[in-house]
Design an enzyme around this catalytic site. Structure first.
Site, PDB file in Angstrom:
ATOM      1  N   THR A 184      11.070   0.650   2.766  1.00  0.00           N
ATOM      2  CA  THR A 184      11.139   2.049   2.360  1.00  0.00           C
ATOM      3  C   THR A 184      11.957   2.917   3.310  1.00  0.00           C
ATOM      4  OG1 THR A 184       9.732   4.014   2.001  1.00  0.00           O
ATOM      5  CG2 THR A 184       8.979   2.423   3.607  1.00  0.00           C
TER       6      THR A 184
ATOM      7  N   TYR B  70       0.893  -1.158   0.000  1.00  0.00           N
ATOM      8  CA  TYR B  70       0.000   0.000   0.000  1.00  0.00           C
ATOM      9  C   TYR B  70       0.930   1.207   0.000  1.00  0.00           C
ATOM     10  CZ  TYR B  70      -3.677   3.236   1.593  1.00  0.00           C
ATOM     11  OH  TYR B  70      -4.573   4.278   1.694  1.00  0.00           O
TER      12      TYR B  70
ATOM     13  N   TYR C  23       1.941   5.587   6.646  1.00  0.00           N
ATOM     14  CA  TYR C  23       2.587   4.697   5.681  1.00  0.00           C
ATOM     15  C   TYR C  23       3.880   4.138   6.252  1.00  0.00           C
ATOM     16  CZ  TYR C  23       5.491   3.376   1.687  1.00  0.00           C
ATOM     17  OH  TYR C  23       6.347   2.713   0.837  1.00  0.00           O
TER      18      TYR C  23
ATOM     19  N   TRP D 250      12.267   6.489  -3.566  1.00  0.00           N
ATOM     20  CA  TRP D 250      12.002   7.283  -4.767  1.00  0.00           C
ATOM     21  C   TRP D 250      11.960   6.405  -6.029  1.00  0.00           C
ATOM     22  CZ3 TRP D 250      14.903  12.638  -4.587  1.00  0.00           C
ATOM     23  CH2 TRP D 250      14.696  13.251  -3.342  1.00  0.00           C
TER      24      TRP D 250
END
Length: 280
Positions: free
Chosen positions: A95, A55, A119, A144
């Site tokens: 991430t 997600y 997130y 990115w």
């Protein structure tokens, strides 16, 4: 046989290019809101699993944190447990948003985590679930992500640059743009190593080089695409979003080099490949 969770996302599509013999499960075959169903997709013939599903709607996650947590944490945890029980290596993509983006130094894999929003919290919970399963795994944090597929910064800049003569772009957020093709190649290489060397289990960083601001990245996009669109620097405070973005997304990737021999990719070469891959 390599099992890839994901089919239409940026990294999954690049994995399909490099490993067409792998099995790819899209939403129709693997509903990531159902952890048990996804875990049941791992058949006896699977030799490695790559999770390329997440997600990723950073702003929307502020209002849908429960859903983001199921997709980014609960389901990866269920998959990781099956992999652990069977000794199957798992490569799980994470991430830079697990960090708070403070300072100017690159974040090492063992740096303290402190996500700024929903997130990042959901992805950090996913990391904990994968580690907690106790099986052979690599958590690969990246940043990115860009490609010729889907929605990303390169495609947004190209669309705007074709219709405008100037754009304002945030200049005080620094990080490493990472082509999805390079992430896919890294995932496949790491999965292969883990099959023979499960002791290399751990958390690793992988981002493009050199580190750059969004504004300077935009300038390079315009230059390579030969678009006459000026980029005007602005601070992130001039572009408020529901979710706070890390100011510093620099990542220390040295352990990825030393353990797997995978260097940081030059995003400028990756950008050229992305531009050539786009339809005319």
């Amino acid at each position: 046989m390599i099992l890839v969770f994901g089919k239409t996302g940026q990294v999954a599509r690049e994995l399909a290019r490099r490993a067409p013999e792998a099995r790819f499960l899209g939403r129709g075959a693997a509903d990531f809101t159902d952890p048990a169903a996804c875990a049941a997709c791992i058949g006896d013939d699977v030799t490695a699993v790559i999770n390329a599903v997440a997600y990723t709607a950073v702003d929307q996650a502020e209002d849908q944190e429960a859903l983001a947590t199921v997709i980014n944490a609960d389901t990866p945890g269920a998959i990781a447990q099956v992999c652990a029980d069977r000794g199957i290596p798992l490569v799980h993509i994470s991430t830079d948003y697990v960090f708070d983006g403070a300072g100017n130094a690159p974040f090492a894999p063992d740096a303290p985590t402190a996500p700024l929003g929903a997130y990042g919290r959901s992805k950090l919970a996913g990391e904990a679930a994968v580690r907690g399963a106790g099986g052979p795994h690599a958590i690969l944090r990246t940043s990115w992500v860009v490609s010729a597929h889907g929605k990303n910064f390169v495609k947004t800049m190209l669309a705007l640059g074709q219709s405008r003569d100037r754009l304002t772009v945030v200049a005080d957020q620094i990080g490493g743009p990472t082509p999805a093709g390079d992430i896919a190649a890294a995932c496949l290489a790491i999965a292969a190593v883990l099959q023979d060397a499960p002791e290399k289990t751990g958390t690793y960083h992988f981002s493009g080089a050199p580190d750059v601001s969004w504004a300077d990245f935009a300038r390079q996009i315009m230059a390579q695409a030969e678009l006459a669109c000026d980029i005007i620097d602005i601070p992130g405070s001039d572009y408020p979003t529901p979710a706070q973005r890390p100011g510093n997304s620099r990542m220390d990737c040295t352990t990825t080099v030393s353990v797997f021999g995978i260097p940081r990719p030059d995003w400028r070469r990756g950008l050229a490949a992305i531009l050539s891959d786009l339809p005319d």
